[in-house]
Design an enzyme around this catalytic site. Structure first.
Site, PDB file in Angstrom:
ATOM      1  N   ASP A  84      19.424  -1.119  29.805  1.00 24.25           N
ATOM      2  CA  ASP A  84      20.158  -0.926  28.552  1.00 24.25           C
ATOM      3  C   ASP A  84      19.961   0.537  28.124  1.00 24.25           C
ATOM      4  O   ASP A  84      18.875   1.095  28.256  1.00 24.25           O
ATOM      5  CB  ASP A  84      19.524  -1.888  27.524  1.00 24.25           C
ATOM      6  CG  ASP A  84      20.162  -1.828  26.157  1.00 24.25           C
ATOM      7  OD1 ASP A  84      20.757  -2.836  25.756  1.00 24.25           O
ATOM      8  OD2 ASP A  84      20.051  -0.755  25.503  1.00 24.25           O
ATOM      9  N   GLU A  88      26.333  -1.867  26.129  1.00 26.72           N
ATOM     10  CA  GLU A  88      25.599  -0.836  26.885  1.00 26.72           C
ATOM     11  C   GLU A  88      24.510  -1.500  27.712  1.00 26.72           C
ATOM     12  O   GLU A  88      23.485  -0.917  28.006  1.00 26.72           O
ATOM     13  CB  GLU A  88      25.014   0.258  25.988  1.00 26.72           C
ATOM     14  CG  GLU A  88      24.724  -0.062  24.531  1.00 26.72           C
ATOM     15  CD  GLU A  88      23.768  -1.199  24.246  1.00 26.72           C
ATOM     16  OE1 GLU A  88      24.254  -2.351  24.378  1.00 26.72           O
ATOM     17  OE2 GLU A  88      22.600  -0.986  23.916  1.00 26.72           O
TER      18      GLU A  88
HETATM   19  N1  LIG Z   1      30.988   4.008  23.126  1.00 24.75           N
HETATM   20  C1  LIG Z   1      30.760   2.703  23.271  1.00 24.75           C
HETATM   21  N2  LIG Z   1      29.774   2.146  22.559  1.00 24.75           N
HETATM   22  C2  LIG Z   1      29.508   0.811  22.692  1.00 24.75           C
HETATM   23  C3  LIG Z   1      30.243   0.013  23.595  1.00 24.75           C
HETATM   24  N3  LIG Z   1      29.757  -1.265  23.524  1.00 24.75           N
HETATM   25  C4  LIG Z   1      28.735  -1.263  22.602  1.00 24.75           C
HETATM   26  N4  LIG Z   1      28.597   0.005  22.098  1.00 24.75           N
HETATM   27  C5  LIG Z   1      27.670   0.482  21.152  1.00 24.75           C
HETATM   28  O1  LIG Z   1      26.335   0.426  21.603  1.00 24.75           O
HETATM   29  C6  LIG Z   1      25.495   0.425  20.504  1.00 24.75           C
HETATM   30  C7  LIG Z   1      24.379  -0.518  20.721  1.00 24.75           C
HETATM   31  O2  LIG Z   1      23.457  -0.305  19.690  1.00 24.75           O
HETATM   32  P1  LIG Z   1      22.169  -1.109  19.521  1.00 24.75           P
HETATM   33  O3  LIG Z   1      22.318  -2.543  19.977  1.00 24.75           O
HETATM   34  O4  LIG Z   1      21.754  -0.960  18.095  1.00 24.75           O
HETATM   35  O5  LIG Z   1      21.066  -0.460  20.351  1.00 24.75           O
HETATM   36  P2  LIG Z   1      20.702   1.033  20.602  1.00 24.75           P
HETATM   37  O6  LIG Z   1      21.214   1.911  19.561  1.00 24.75           O
HETATM   38  O7  LIG Z   1      21.104   1.389  22.003  1.00 24.75           O
HETATM   39  O8  LIG Z   1      19.154   1.023  20.506  1.00 24.75           O
HETATM   40  P3  LIG Z   1      18.141   0.380  21.568  1.00 24.75           P
HETATM   41  O9  LIG Z   1      18.853  -0.533  22.430  1.00 24.75           O
HETATM   42  O10 LIG Z   1      17.191  -0.371  20.724  1.00 24.75           O
HETATM   43  O11 LIG Z   1      17.568   1.497  22.256  1.00 24.75           O
HETATM   44  C8  LIG Z   1      26.365   0.052  19.359  1.00 24.75           C
HETATM   45  O12 LIG Z   1      26.505   1.211  18.493  1.00 24.75           O
HETATM   46  C9  LIG Z   1      27.650  -0.356  19.909  1.00 24.75           C
HETATM   47  O13 LIG Z   1      28.744  -0.020  19.062  1.00 24.75           O
HETATM   48  C10 LIG Z   1      31.289   0.607  24.332  1.00 24.75           C
HETATM   49  O14 LIG Z   1      31.983  -0.010  25.139  1.00 24.75           O
HETATM   50  N5  LIG Z   1      31.480   1.951  24.118  1.00 24.75           N
END
Ligand SMILES: Nc1nc2c(ncn2[C@@H]2O[C@H](COP(=O)(O)OP(=O)(O)OP(=O)(O)O)[C@@H](O)[C@H]2O)c(=O)[nH]1
Length: 627
Positions: free
Chosen positions: A505, A548
């Site tokens: 992740d 992600e």
């Molecule tokens: N650009 C983009 N962002 C995505 C996509 N799918 C999910 N996200 C973003 O990924 C982010 C996931 O955030 P979190 O689950 O809070 O986790 P994080 O910020 O990576 O923090 P940790 O996992 O704890 O390290 C979110 O802001 C989602 O909007 C995508 O297809 N494209």
């Protein structure tokens, strides 16, 4: 692999369907061409022997080995077009006809058998086998009548008529030649009608009606000259010369023989040159120009082969006359004997009797009165029998002339029968053409259908791929990844081989999105996918299972090895130069490793990996934990 197989399968079908009509087309085209060549040869529509041979070779080359009908036509054409100048050529032509007759002896009678029999008789007459030739020709003519084939009847009666005419059997000759003349004209076979007409005219001349002969001959000469048929024009020119000679117009006759000599000199044909010189010499003898005649005859003697018994017999006779005139009696007698051989070989009774008369003169000049008398008596005897025959021929000729109506009716009936047969053949040919068109149409339809089917399969494969692929990263999507994960799990259950997964992740990805924007976040995800896919084996699966979140399936990999792989991946991503995407960007990932122990399904294994991933996040991210 499966995709490739499909592709080759369709290519194979396409090629097969594409080439099927091409081969059918090619065969059809060759047949049309072969038929056109056959017609050309059959109608004698070519300039000279060399062109004729070329056409025949081309015909042989393009007809298929299993095309029975055209192979038979080839045998017939070949038989008629063999060289037949020398004795050995004649012998091999006869041999060929005999061999083919054995091959085509069943069914009997057949068109090919009849034609070969005519061909055999034709060559036999030139090799001096006169009785056999007459038998063969007559049998062939009977067969042709049985087959109701007007073309074969015309050919047979034309050849037999010419032979009989040369031998002095005018009544039968005229009946044959008049019949064949009408048949050729009705069949629109102009070349052969003219050829036959020239024989008919020669018969009238030999029969003593040089006036009628000359009328036909002058007309024919015009026809040949107009059609630029130079050989035929020369042949008729010679006939005209003989007719003129018979009418006492010696100078005109000599001029025509000289014209023929000039023609053959341009053709560089030594045999025909010798023939022309012999004819000129014959006229010179009549004008009492003995020395001039002797020079020409001596030149001709060197070039004219004895197998040419017609011209050769004249050459021998003229030499006998010349030496008689020069009082060289032994030589004269010697040549007269040689002339006898030729005349008897060709069955030329008139010629032989003229020779006997000269022989009697030679004996008389020699003072051998006994032999002179005996020879003269022989001459008178033959002369009387020929005269008798001439009388009966004259009656028959009258009959033949009045009988033409009967011949005409018979011929018309034959032609009608032939037309009916032709019509039936045309219907058969049309059916054959229809079949070819149907094959081609079916092939085209199959071709179109297979192209559509191929496109359909390709489209289906594309949809399938789209349904299982993550659109952004082009990795396997969640559904496909889990499905393949289940498959690996089952395999491991059965084979007891190891199976591990890495769940990873992106760290603090929310900040990337928030600070650099969603588009830049997408680019980071695509890069993460590319790096991780490039580091795995072909047999591994890298899938995007959440926003992600990624999942890597590692069949045949145990826990230790999987941790090693996960560490290498985490390190590589951390060390990657992310400033290529955005200046101050630095992206890391956290990974959780889990390995198959005795799970029945994939979900507990996923849970283990997620737990490990949670630990990695808790441990400060950018690291690997295992469960
Ligand atoms: N650009 C983009 N962002 C995505 C996509 N799918 C999910 N996200 C973003 O990924 C982010 C996931 O955030 P979190 O689950 O809070 O986790 P994080 O910020 O990576 O923090 P940790 O996992 O704890 O390290 C979110 O802001 C989602 O909007 C995508 O297809 N494209």
């Amino acid at each position: 692999m499966k995709k490739k197989l499909n592709f080759y399968f369709f290519i194979a079908i396409f090629i097969a369907i594409y080439f099927l009509p091409i081969s059918v087309f090619a065969a059809y085209y060759d047949n049309v061409k072969a038929d056109a060549i056959y017609k050309k040869i059959d109608l004698a529509d070519y300039v000279d022997q060399i062109e004729g041979e070329k056409l025949l070779n081309e015909f042989k080359r393009i007809i298929a080995a299993d095309d029975d009908i055209r192979q038979k036509l080839y045998v017939r054409l070949y038989c008629w077009n063999q060289p037949s100048t020398t004795d050995s050529e004649l012998a091999s032509a006869i041999k060929y006809a005999q061999q083919q007759l054995l091959i085509y002896s069943v069914p009997y009678p057949s068109a090919i058998h009849t034609d070969l029999l005519l061909c055999l008789g034709y060559y036999k007459q030139f090799s001096g086998q006169l009785d056999e030739a007459l038998d063969d020709l007559s049998n062939a003519i009977n067969n042709a009548y049985e087959l109701e084939d007007p073309r074969l009847i015309a050919d047979g009666r034309s050849i037999r008529g010419s032979m009989l005419s040369y031998q002095g059997n005018y009544s039968s000759a005229l009946e044959d030649l008049i019949t064949s003349q009408q048949l050729y004209e009705n069949l629109n076979l102009t070349y052969w009608a003219n050829d036959n007409l020239s024989e008919l005219a020669a018969s009238y001349r030999r029969f003593g009606d040089a006036d009628t002969a000359l009328k036909y001959q002058i007309k024919l000469e015009q026809v040949y000259l107009k059609a630029n048929l130079l050989m035929e024009a020369d042949s008729i020119n010679n006939q005209i010369a003989f007719s003129l000679l018979e009418l006492g117009r010696i100078d005109e006759s000599t001029a025509r023989f000289r014209q023929s000599l000039t023609f053959w000199k341009t053709q560089q044909d030594s045999v025909s040159i010798a023939d022309a010189k012999t004819n000129i010499a014959g006229n010179l003898i009549k004008l009492n120009k003995i020395d001039e005649a002797l020079v020409l005859l001596k030149q001709a003697e060197k070039e004219l082969p004895a197998s040419y018994d017609g011209p050769h017999s004249s050459l021998m006779l003229y030499l006998a006359q010349v030496y008689l005139a020069k009082n060289e009696f032994d030589k004269a007698l010697e040549y007269s004997q040689l002339a006898s051989i030729d005349f008897n070989r060709g069955g030329n009774q008139r010629g032989e009797n003229e020779n006997i008369y000269i022989k009697s003169d030679i004996y008389q000049a020699k003072g051998d009165i006994d032999n002179a008398l005996k020879t003269l008596q022989k001459f008178i005897k033959i002369h009387m029998s020929l005269d008798k025959q001439n009388m009966s021929d004259r009656n028959s000729e009258m009959q033949a002339r009045f009988d033409t109506n009967k011949i005409k009716t018979e011929n018309e009936w034959l032609i009608q029968r032939d037309k009916d047969k032709e019509q039936q053949l045309q219907i058969l040919q049309r059916n054959e053409n229809m079949q070819i068109i149907i094959i081609i149409l079916v092939a085209i339809i199959l071709m179109i259908v297979s192209v559509f089917a191929y496109k359909q399969v390709v489209r289906k494969q594309l949809f399938r791929r789209l349904a299982l692929t993550d659109e952004l990263t082009k990795l396997a999507n969640r559904r496909d990844t889990y499905s393949q994960g289940n498959y690996f799990l089952k395999s491991s259950q059965q084979s007891a081989k190891p199976f591990s997964i890495i769940s990873f992740d992106a760290d603090h990805f929310k900040i990337v999105n928030d600070t650099l924007g969603h588009d830049m976040g997408d680019k980071v995800l695509v890069k993460l996918a590319a790096i991780s896919a490039s580091m795995m084996r072909d047999t591994d699966v890298v899938g995007r299972v959440g926003g992600e979140e990624f999942l890597i399936l590692l069949p045949n990999i145990d826990k230790t090895k999987a941790i090693e792989i996960a560490n290498r991946l985490v390190d590589t991503i951390a060390k990657y130069d992310w400033s290529q995407i955005s200046p101050r960007l630095h992206q890391t990932i956290s990974a959780g490793v889990a390995s198959y122990t005795n799970e029945v399904e994939l979900s507990p294994l996923l849970l283990k990996a997620d737990k490990a991933l949670y630990c990695a996040k808790a441990a400060g991210r950018n690291c690997v934990k295992a469960e």
